[in-house]
Design an enzyme around this catalytic site. Structure first.
Site, PDB file in Angstrom:
ATOM      1  CB  CYS A  67      13.719  13.296 -15.905  1.00 35.27           C
ATOM      2  SG  CYS A  67      12.022  12.712 -15.585  1.00 35.27           S
TER       3      CYS A  67
ATOM      4  CB  CYS B  71      12.096  13.835 -11.872  1.00 33.93           C
ATOM      5  SG  CYS B  71      13.259  12.455 -12.005  1.00 33.93           S
TER       6      CYS B  71
ATOM      7  CB  CYS C 152      12.390   8.715 -15.527  1.00 36.44           C
ATOM      8  SG  CYS C 152      12.770   9.341 -13.867  1.00 36.44           S
TER       9      CYS C 152
ATOM     10  CG  HIS D 205      -1.960  -1.141   1.103  1.00 41.12           C
ATOM     11  ND1 HIS D 205      -2.616  -1.649   2.201  1.00 41.12           N
ATOM     12  CD2 HIS D 205      -2.379  -1.878   0.040  1.00 41.12           C
ATOM     13  CE1 HIS D 205      -3.413  -2.634   1.821  1.00 41.12           C
ATOM     14  NE2 HIS D 205      -3.288  -2.790   0.522  1.00 41.12           N
TER      15      HIS D 205
ATOM     16  CB  CYS E  81       9.922  10.386 -11.632  1.00 45.54           C
ATOM     17  SG  CYS E  81       9.806  11.408 -13.126  1.00 45.54           S
TER      18      CYS E  81
END
EC number: 2.3.1.286
Length: 429
Positions: A301, A296, A244, A233, A241
């Site tokens: 990215c 990120c 990526c 969970h 991210c």
């Protein structure tokens, strides 16, 4: 919302008609919590056959509780073993039954701990399945217990419906109790004895894998290797991210609750005064927001980070579920601690092990799998598994006495302060 565990604080049987009265910590007992009527007159209170605490808690010998619940459900007075149980108190008992927690005697704990230790010694691939019950002593309440979130939410409903405290008029002599439960910062939580014991048993090879329904991050903090853990969970200290897939483990709570509140206000009130950031998106499954407000850090990215928590309606991370399923199928012993095993699909993993299934369960409430623990081994002439009712920490203390030598146990216990200092360092870094 985090719930601080409440302590019943009653050292005698709450049934006034009980002939024994005394209840000591080493004896078997049943603890419950009801929702008290918002208006209780002195005359009505004097007619109660149960000594309810100001918060609606009570504790019974198992046989006394059986008489109480049987009488509350009886259709005629002839079948009532507890006399003078009023209609109002019957309803209170039935409500209390939903929260009933059972605690086995000290003798039963010691006997079952010895058997569990032997089961673990002979196991080749033991998997442990953990739930909220192993974190209650860290400061997080469970869900269905007498001090759990479900019970507290039910109290809140009574307050909203009546405008009164459900427990404010039962006893004039009781100390004042703040009905509002305090939140506990996740950063302040530390591994319990059970968390540390499981990590130690994994280090010694007795446990091969842990499947957890908890998102408090305490397994990781205790030192359990990531490759031997499935947090089904999610984890409130991890974010991912959305482009990526890079995972970031933080020293502090990563969820951005105000962003979820934005959508909650829209759903509940049809409007909100909050300003919605451009990057915020509503989750299609849970209706809340998983974005943490950070980007990120990987070069090139431009993705946004979101939390890893699985809310109601969300689907489990498939890669995490796949690893859990793989080890569940390999297990020759499944040890379930602190869970009633009712949340799907997590609970289905418990029965995937090698047959005939060896199942160990320790918690404070009945489960649908209790009978499996008691299925007999035709050769050994005893149950293949073990069923223990009570606190996981107490059981694991006894189990560790059988799996570690006296010197090893003393050394490990003496290192606790050092481990706690390391936990503090990790959470404050």
């Amino acid at each position: 919302m985090l719930i601080v565990m409440a302590v019943c604080g009653i050292d005698q049987c709450s049934l006034i008609q009980c002939s024994e009265q005394g209840i000591v910590s080493v004896a078997a007992r049943i603890e419950v919590c009801t929702i008290l009527p918002s208006k209780v007159t002195k005359s009505e209170r004097e007619k109660f056959v149960i000594r309810w605490s100001r918060r609606g808690e009570a504790v019974f010998h198992p046989e006394c509780w059986q008489m109480v619940i049987t009488s509350a459900r009886a259709r005629n007075k002839k079948n009532m073993k507890v006399k003078f149980l009023s209609a109002a108190e019957k309803l209170m008992v039935k409500e209390a039954a939903k929260t009933a927690e059972r605690h086995d005697s000290k003798e039963a704990f010691e006997r079952e701990a010895a058997r569990i230790a032997e089961i673990l010694k002979s196991s080749k691939h033991c998997v442990t399945f953990t739930g909220a019950g192993i974190s209650t002593s860290a400061g997080i309440g469970d869900y269905r217990g007498k001090s759990g979130k479900w019970t507290e939410d039910a109290r809140a409903v009574v307050r909203l419906d009546t405008g009164d405290s459900p427990s404010g008029s039962l006893s004039d002599s009781d100390d004042n109790i703040d009905e509002e439960q305090s939140g506990v910062p996740y950063e302040d939580l530390r591994p319990t004895y059970t968390h540390e014991a499981l990590c130690k048993l994994m280090e010694l090879g007795y446990i091969k894998y842990i499947i957890s329904q908890n998102c408090d991050g305490l397994h990781v903090l205790s030192g359990v290797p990531e490759k031997q853990l499935s947090e089904l969970h999610g984890n409130v200290f991890k974010e991912k991210c959305d482009r990526c897939g890079q995972i970031y483990e933080r020293a502090s709570y990563v969820l951005n609750d105000p962003l979820s509140h934005y959508f909650e206000e829209l759903q509940d009130q049809g409007m909100t005064r909050m300003t919605k950031p451009d990057y915020v998106k509503q989750c299609n499954t849970c209706g809340l927001c998983h974005y943490t407000g950070r980007k990120c850090e990987q070069k090139g990215c431009r993705g946004y980070l979101h939390d890893t928590i699985i809310n109601f309606g969300d689907e489990l991370d498939q890669s995490i579920l796949d690893r859990a399923t793989e080890h569940a199928k390999l297990s020759d012993v499944m040890m379930c601690l602190g869970s009633t095993m009712t949340v799907t699909p997590a609970c289905h993993l418990v029965e995937m092990g090698q047959q005939p299934l060896k199942l160990i369960i320790c918690n404070r409430q009945k489960t649908a799998l209790d009978d499996i623990c008691l299925e007999m081994d035709s050769e050994m002439k005893q149950p293949r598994g073990s069923r223990v009712f009570g606190d996981c920490d107490l059981l694991m203390r006894e189990v560790m006495r059988h799996l570690l030598s006296a010197d090893e146990l003393t050394t490990w216990d003496n290192e606790k302060m050092k481990r706690m200092a390391q936990y503090d360092k990790q959470r404050k870094s």
